[in-house]
Design an enzyme around this catalytic site. Structure first.
Site, mmCIF file in Angstrom:
data_model
loop_
_atom_site.group_PDB
_atom_site.id
_atom_site.type_symbol
_atom_site.label_atom_id
_atom_site.label_comp_id
_atom_site.label_asym_id
_atom_site.label_seq_id
_atom_site.Cartn_x
_atom_site.Cartn_y
_atom_site.Cartn_z
ATOM 1 C CG ASP A 27 -2.259 0.282 1.154
ATOM 2 O OD1 ASP A 27 -2.786 0.017 0.072
ATOM 3 O OD2 ASP A 27 -2.868 0.769 2.118
ATOM 4 C CE1 TYR A 52 5.953 3.801 3.982
ATOM 5 C CE2 TYR A 52 6.869 5.089 2.179
ATOM 6 C CZ TYR A 52 6.993 4.083 3.115
ATOM 7 O OH TYR A 52 8.157 3.355 3.180
ATOM 8 C CG PHE A 74 9.428 -0.602 0.843
ATOM 9 C CD1 PHE A 74 9.029 -0.889 2.145
ATOM 10 C CD2 PHE A 74 9.285 -1.589 -0.124
ATOM 11 C CE1 PHE A 74 8.511 -2.123 2.487
ATOM 12 C CE2 PHE A 74 8.767 -2.841 0.200
ATOM 13 C CZ PHE A 74 8.374 -3.112 1.514
ATOM 14 C CG HIS A 87 7.086 -6.302 5.582
ATOM 15 N ND1 HIS A 87 7.367 -5.087 6.174
ATOM 16 C CD2 HIS A 87 6.423 -6.020 4.436
ATOM 17 C CE1 HIS A 87 6.881 -4.121 5.416
ATOM 18 N NE2 HIS A 87 6.302 -4.652 4.355
#
Length: 225
Positions: A68, A70, A81, A190
């Site tokens: 997703d 931010y 990221f 993750h």
């Protein structure tokens, strides 16, 4: 995203032309137009397809999959990221840089902007390309996942010897879309603070990726310039 005209690079537009004609994509566009009337949406409209626009289809060497964008103000820039210059690095990105430092001995950079990776052939693909401000996951299950799954399938089918870095269970489920007889898959937990100590730290993905690229006589990635 204006109706019927995704702002996406020509190389990807050609590969994904069929997706733009599908009913799910038309419904997704209608959803986004409605959302935009009443809510703030991230990333900015001209950056929704930034991952594709920075990394043309034929230039992709490595694929990193996020979930997703931010959802905080100024954070999302269309690359998973990544944050724009001058924006505080989120915890997962801090851990990514820590692993690069541990793996390759490179200094952690001031900026969390990963455009440099994208320009070297690293497709930084979120499964969902938009989000409502301050509402994580708010644009999931509206059609984006179907679109980005189609992108992964197309890369698997049309390209050879790509390196997929799948971090966490969500990304690892995408392995079923990838032909493992012709592509490389690297998996790890993750980089989130909740799971990074369970095996993301020490995974060595950044050196392994460059070793694989060297074996294929392709330019390696400068993870930190």
């Amino acid at each position: 995203m204006t109706k019927n005209s995704p702002q996406i690079a020509e190389s990807w537009k050609l590969q994904l032309a069929n997706e733009f004609q599908q009913a799910y994509f038309q419904q997704l566009q209608a959803f986004l137009l409605s959302e935009k009337k009443y809510n703030t949406i991230y990333p900015p409209e001209d950056q929704i397809f930034a991952a594709f626009n920075h990394t043309p289809f034929s230039d992709v060497k490595v694929v990193i999959i996020g979930q997703d964008p931010y959802h905080g103000a100024g954070q999302a820039n269309g690359l998973c990221f990544s944050v724009p210059d001058g924006i505080k690095k989120p915890p997962s990105l801090i851990n990514i840089f820590k692993e690069i430092h541990q793996d390759l001995g490179l200094d952690i950079p001031e900026s969390g902007n990963l455009e440099n990776w994208a320009q070297q052939g690293v497709l930084l693909l979120n499964a969902t390309l938009t989000v409502r401000a301050k509402n994580a996951g708010s644009h999931q299950k509206q059609g984006w996942e179907q679109f980005t799954d189609a992108c992964i399938r197309k890369l698997s089918l049309e390209r050879e010897s790509l390196i997929f870095m799948l971090w966490g269970r969500f990304a690892q489920k995408k392995a079923e879309l990838i032909d493992t007889s012709k592509h490389h898959i690297l998996t790890a937990p993750h980089p989130s603070p909740f799971s990074a100590h369970s095996g993301f730290f020490g995974c060595g993905h950044f050196s392994k990726t460059n070793e694989l690229l060297e074996q294929m006589n392709k330019p390696t990635i400068q993870w930190i310039k």
